[in-house]
Design a protein around this motif. Structure first.
Motif, PDB file in Angstrom:
ATOM      1  N   ILE A 214      27.878   1.198 -44.801  1.00  0.00           N
ATOM      2  CA  ILE A 214      27.273  -0.046 -45.289  1.00  0.00           C
ATOM      3  C   ILE A 214      25.944  -0.301 -44.589  1.00  0.00           C
ATOM      4  CG2 ILE A 214      27.550  -2.552 -45.313  1.00  0.00           C
ATOM      5  CD1 ILE A 214      30.582  -2.057 -45.676  1.00  0.00           C
ATOM      6  N   ARG A 238      28.893  -7.147 -48.219  1.00  0.00           N
ATOM      7  CA  ARG A 238      29.683  -5.914 -48.195  1.00  0.00           C
ATOM      8  C   ARG A 238      30.586  -5.856 -46.966  1.00  0.00           C
ATOM      9  NH1 ARG A 238      24.260  -2.927 -50.075  1.00  0.00           N
ATOM     10  NH2 ARG A 238      24.670  -2.816 -52.319  1.00  0.00           N
ATOM     11  N   CYS A 242      34.632  -5.832 -47.302  1.00  0.00           N
ATOM     12  CA  CYS A 242      35.327  -4.623 -46.827  1.00  0.00           C
ATOM     13  C   CYS A 242      35.946  -4.800 -45.440  1.00  0.00           C
ATOM     14  CB  CYS A 242      34.348  -3.446 -46.808  1.00  0.00           C
ATOM     15  SG  CYS A 242      33.653  -3.005 -48.408  1.00  0.00           S
TER      16      CYS A 242
END
Length: 255
Positions: A214, A238, A242
């Motif tokens: 990421i 993100r 996640c």
């Protein structure tokens, strides 16, 4: 006179890959078009990797092997590209597999389109199919706004590296993203085909370091000139989305 069909090199970076390599080798031997070369850049394996590759040379038309310590996958791929002789190359991980018609389909597509990149679909694991992201928002999806993926799903004109440069060692997880998008911005043309080329098995470093992936995508997107504010917001989104998987990977690392 009919033009000569473009030649194809399949390039693979290996390091102690004896557990998974037989699957890739079997898929290369099974190709309906055997006219390709397999170039392996090995990082100095100490298991049976080189032994398996040597055994495969009797069943494949051309195999080129170079084994020495390296600085990771992109350093190895850069070495393999220098050793390759094909007009195009296709990256295959040591644990990936190519479906029997793939070499023939890629070569036909390269000949028909003359494109710099020919991208095809492929399975991720057992069921998911990688495809080009629609709508094609590069600011959000990066390389997947243009191509399905780097390994298995993309035939690349080898001379692009003379114009754009090698895979960058400053991006150990996503140098492929940076290269593909820089090439497209330099005028490289992409052709899409709907055949399924093979199967990608996400067991590598990028799959086991989600947070690193990421953050590196953020770095690539900012380097390409996308909005710093938008990319920073996407970075945090993100990470939050996640977070459970990131924590799970962190727990495994600490064990």
């Amino acid at each position: 006179m009919k033009p000569t069909q473009p030649t194809l090199s399949i390039i693979t970076a290996t390091y102690n890959a004896e557990e998974h390599l037989p699957r890739l080798i079997a898929s290369l031997i099974a190709q309906t078009d055997p006219d390709f070369e397999w170039v392996v850049a090995d990082g100095g394996s100490t298991d049976r990797t080189l032994e398996l590759i040597e055994a495969a040379t009797a069943k494949l038309k051309a195999v080129v092997v170079d084994s020495r310590p390296d600085f990771g996958i992109y350093d190895a791929l850069n070495r393999a590209i220098r050793l390759a002789s094909g007009d195009y190359y296709l990256v295959m991980g040591a644990d990936d597999e190519l479906f029997p018609e793939a070499v023939a389909q890629y070569k036909i597509a390269c000949e028909e389109t003359g494109a710099d990149f020919v991208t095809a679909n492929y399975y991720i694991g057992e069921r998911d199919i990688a495809s080009v992201w629609q709508p094609a928002w590069e600011w959000r999806k990066g390389m997947q706004a243009h191509v399905t993926g780097h390994a298995v799903g993309l035939a690349i004109r080898r001379t692009l590296h003379q114009r754009v440069g090698q895979y960058s060692r400053h991006f150990p997880l996503l140098a492929d993203q940076l290269f593909v998008m820089q090439a497209i911005r330099a005028g490289a043309r992409v052709a899409r085909r709907d055949f399924i080329a093979g199967r990608f098995h996400p067991h590598g470093t990028s799959g086991s370091d989600l947070l690193g992936l990421i953050v590196e995508l953020y770095r690539v997107q900012v380097r390409l000139g996308h909005s710093l504010l938008v990319q920073t917001l996407l970075l945090f989104y993100r990470i939050i989305r996640c977070w459970p998987r990131i924590q799970q990977q962190r727990s495994k690392f600490l064990l």
